[in-house]
Enzyme design. Structure first.
Site, PDB file in Angstrom:
ATOM      1  N   THR A  21      77.804 -32.076 -62.188  1.00  0.00           N
ATOM      2  CA  THR A  21      78.334 -30.797 -61.945  1.00  0.00           C
ATOM      3  C   THR A  21      78.214 -30.059 -60.543  1.00  0.00           C
ATOM      4  OG1 THR A  21      77.748 -28.507 -62.782  1.00  0.00           O
ATOM      5  CG2 THR A  21      75.928 -29.432 -61.918  1.00  0.00           C
ATOM      6  N   ASN A  22      78.141 -28.797 -59.887  1.00  0.00           N
ATOM      7  CA  ASN A  22      78.479 -28.391 -58.572  1.00  0.00           C
ATOM      8  C   ASN A  22      77.581 -26.931 -58.051  1.00  0.00           C
ATOM      9  OD1 ASN A  22      80.526 -26.654 -58.977  1.00  0.00           O
ATOM     10  ND2 ASN A  22      81.728 -28.236 -59.621  1.00  0.00           N
TER      11      ASN A  22
END
Ligand code: PMT
Length: 210
Positions: A21-22
């Protein structure tokens, strides 16, 4: 008018307990959805996993992966007048998703990744006359040069460029500063301010020609 806005990160599964993810918190996209709804527009917000409440009068569609986000957006994009992609969609996902938790060994491992769909580029290919398509460019260097490239390559009407990687703007912070570039050559600089008040200005620019 009908707004379609995306927000937050996507999660791309590695196994039942791990994912790629980020740092997107969803604050920018939620602020835009809130501003659009407060201005009286019918607003759909397609959001990755975040810890935020849906703004008032906004229809929230929650998704997890880039593929889910693409599918939900395509269901409503054709009937939307203004589309803003503020989500930080993962560009890659693991080719293999393990059905059981991966066991660690003593050595290194390599994850093989494949491209996800570029949702914004897909929308640029099917954009209809009168529809406004806006993307965000999240850049750590050559902000305007990279943003212009995205504006042209994805057939957008607006690109909203923001610096990321610092502390006070971009991902997670309550504030942001952006430069909006249009396909017609307009350039609007919006200096650092709270994402909610910044969102009101961005919505106002996007609706000004409508
Ligand atoms: O959520 P916050 O913590 O408030 O942070 C806000 C933000 C920094 C995430 C937001 O302002 C922002 O910049 N969003 C876009 C992040 C991004 O993915 O930028 P990009 O330059 O990698 O992508 C360009 C555009 O293509 C974006 O509009 C993105 O939504 C879109 N895209 C990217 C990849 C992909 N597979 N599909 C897409 O549609």
């Amino acid at each position: 008018m009908k707004f379609l806005i995306s927000a937050g990160p996507t999660r791309e599964k590695i196994d039942p307990v791990r994912f790629i993810t980020n740092y997107s918190s969803g604050k920018m996209g939620y602020a835009l959805a809130g501003a659009a709804a407060d201005a009286g527009h019918e607003t759909i917000l397609v959001s990755g996993p975040v810890c935020l409440e849906a703004p008032r009068n906004v229809t929230l569609i929650s998704v997890e992966t880039a593929a889910e986000m693409a599918a939900e957006i395509k269901k409503v994009s054709d009937s939307s007048d203004i589309i803003i992609m503020a989500a930080a969609v993962a560009d890659y996902r693991p080719i293999k998703v393990h059905s059981e938790k991966m066991k660690k060994g003593s050595g290194n491992i390599t994850l093989e990744l494949e491209r996800t769909e570029d949702i914004l580029a897909s929308l640029g290919k099917i954009k209809h006359p009168g529809q406004i398509l806006a993307g965000f460019a999240a850049e750590t260097n050559k902000l305007l040069e990279n943003a212009l490239k995205k504006l042209n390559e994805k057939n957008l009407d607006w690109i909203i460029a923001n610096e990321v990687g610092g502390k006070n703007s971009g991902f997670m912070s309550d504030e942001n500063s952006v430069t909006m570039l249009s396909a017609d050559g307009e350039k609007i600089v919006l200096p650092l301010e709270n994402k909610k008040s910044l969102a009101v200005k961005i919505i106002s620019v996007l609706t000004s020609g409508k």
